[in-house]
Design a protein around this motif. Sequence first.
Motif, mmCIF file in Angstrom:
data_model
loop_
_atom_site.group_PDB
_atom_site.id
_atom_site.type_symbol
_atom_site.label_atom_id
_atom_site.label_comp_id
_atom_site.label_asym_id
_atom_site.label_seq_id
_atom_site.Cartn_x
_atom_site.Cartn_y
_atom_site.Cartn_z
ATOM 1 N N TYR A 53 16.448 54.265 60.348
ATOM 2 C CA TYR A 53 16.384 54.059 59.002
ATOM 3 C C TYR A 53 16.489 55.214 58.355
ATOM 4 O O TYR A 53 15.672 56.152 58.869
ATOM 5 N N GLN A 54 17.178 55.519 57.157
ATOM 6 C CA GLN A 54 17.082 56.480 56.404
ATOM 7 C C GLN A 54 17.158 56.162 55.015
ATOM 8 O O GLN A 54 18.012 55.227 54.504
ATOM 9 N N GLN A 55 16.612 56.670 54.158
ATOM 10 C CA GLN A 55 16.731 56.329 52.654
ATOM 11 C C GLN A 55 16.471 57.519 51.691
ATOM 12 O O GLN A 55 15.418 58.488 52.041
ATOM 13 N N LEU A 56 17.264 57.533 50.514
ATOM 14 C CA LEU A 56 17.137 58.570 49.787
ATOM 15 C C LEU A 56 17.427 58.166 48.448
ATOM 16 O O LEU A 56 18.209 56.938 48.263
ATOM 17 N N SER A 57 17.053 58.821 47.348
ATOM 18 C CA SER A 57 17.190 58.334 46.007
ATOM 19 C C SER A 57 18.126 59.450 45.172
ATOM 20 O O SER A 57 17.784 60.654 45.390
ATOM 21 N N LEU A 58 18.933 58.826 44.635
ATOM 22 C CA LEU A 58 20.149 59.766 43.917
ATOM 23 C C LEU A 58 20.325 59.501 42.461
ATOM 24 O O LEU A 58 20.521 58.470 42.347
ATOM 25 N N THR A 93 18.840 54.136 44.752
ATOM 26 C CA THR A 93 18.171 54.184 46.232
ATOM 27 C C THR A 93 19.028 53.702 47.104
ATOM 28 O O THR A 93 19.649 52.513 47.142
ATOM 29 N N VAL A 94 19.505 54.671 48.164
ATOM 30 C CA VAL A 94 20.404 54.399 49.203
ATOM 31 C C VAL A 94 19.573 54.282 50.539
ATOM 32 O O VAL A 94 18.835 55.120 50.858
ATOM 33 N N THR A 95 19.895 53.354 51.080
ATOM 34 C CA THR A 95 19.175 52.882 52.424
ATOM 35 C C THR A 95 20.250 52.832 53.686
ATOM 36 O O THR A 95 21.471 52.059 53.410
#
Length: 608
Positions: free
Chosen positions: A560-565, A578-580
């Motif tokens: 699981y990887q999540q980041l906000s761009l 928000t990309v998961t």
Amino acid sequence: MTIPESPPELEALLDYLKRTRGFDFTAYKRASLLRRVQKRMQTVAVREFADYIDYLEVHPEEFPHLFNTILINITGFFRDPLAWDYLGAEIMPRILGENRSDDPIRVWSAGCASGEEAYSIAVLLAEHLGAERFRKRVKIYATDVDEDALTHARLAAYAPTDVEEVPPRLLEKYFERTSSNYVFHRELRRSVIFGRHDLVQDAPISRIDLLVCRNTLMYFNSETQARVLARFHFALNEGGYLFLGKAEMLLTHGHLFAPLDLKRRVFVKVPEPDARARPPRMAAAYREEAGNNPMVKETGLRELAFEVDPVAQMVVDGSGIVTMINERARALFGLGSDDVGRQFRDLTLSHRPTDLRTAIEQASVERRPSLRRDVAWATPSGETRYLDVHVQPFFDAAAGFIGAKVTFTDVTRVKQLQDELQQSKQALETAYEELQSSNEELETTNEELQSTNEELETMNEELQSTNEELETINTELRQRTEELNEANSFLGSILSGLRAGVAVVDRELKVLVWNDRATDLWGLRADEVQGRHLLNLDIGLPVSELRQPIRACLSGESRYQQLSLDATNRRGRPIRCTVTCSPLDASGAGAARGAIVLMETNEEGAPA
């Protein structure tokens, strides 16, 4: 006889023509032959005789052109009008006067080419006799060695330029005008008989009143001319007429023909000195000479019977002198009336086709007939014939052996039939053996076919079973397809209903799935991005920053990887996305088949 000056190459060509086409030009004058053959060779651009033989082998259509060049089929109606006027005014009345009113009139046009001279004779006789009597009494035999010319002659159709020498009155009376030709009178034409005849090789036509042979003898050498003229002499009735061309004189053949009008080349037959040489038509003369003397009459009839016998015969007396030769023997062996009275040993016939002197001597010593069967004889034309030679000795009580009669029975046809019968028997035996072999092969084939049929029946049963299995598999596939369609539809509904944009990529980061929300966010349709590299897409999302999270999911380092761009949507408005990232079909220890990229935003108006 070959003239010494004749090139050997020309002789080879003449031999080739004789062997392959049956035309024997060896009796023709070599100077004329050489000139005409070279003329034809120049036409086809050939320099050497050997090369011309090769040309003939490759181009068989050249033969008719060569023969026409050699034979020169040049003729015409009433050619040399003064000679024809003399023939019509003087000779025709004589012929009619020397025959009874019901006697047949026989004319031979030798070397007739395309038939103009034969029809000219018909016109003259029809003028004297009238059409009806002409049809009843006249037979005109027109002969030549050129089949093409004879075919033209039989048609009796001539161009206007061909009939220019025919007087207008005769042209109108004896010719019918068609659209382009003049055709000789149909009823009169039936009395003109055309046929192939070689003056050098074939037996002459007999009992002829008028023989027309114009400018044909000039192509033969002197020896052959003598042979042909001897045959003409035999062909003509006593007092018969010979009409030649302007180039022919007969100055050295006075014992055969006497000039009646040398300027016009009309000759009359010199009578035979020996009554045995008279033709059958002289029976009336024999009757007149015999009068009331039965012995004279009987002797004349015997001589006539011997003369016209269809079997070749000759008589040799006890001292070896030839005393009688009948018509068939003269024609068969090229003998003439002057051979009667000669020593038999001086004739070629005495030792060829077989040794007859020995046969006659044997018959005289043993006092019984001698017979030699199937004696092979090569004719001057190169044809092989078979003869049964029978020697019948004659004896006198006082003088002993007084002579012998030699009979030559032509059994060529019988020999051919025997050979054909033998060949047929052999062929029949071979065919019978082949039939038996074929029958055995058919039986074997039949057994193989039965075995094959059984195998085919077994294969058919197997195919039926396989077909049933395929139908079952097809039914299962259809059910699975329906289930798969339902699953795809269900999955599509889920993807369409999600509020977030979804992109599924494979291990090479190529887009596999792109839902409607992703299209709404970034402005690219699913068909525009499928198969393309995700990081190469030109959208408002900084996709280059997704490389590391996606690689971590693909390698199994993270589930699981999540980041906000910060991003810009398709309308150009700044948004926070928000990309998961999560692995696709990840197992506990193995690498994932791909990655799921979920893109969520708090953009107003986003679907619930």
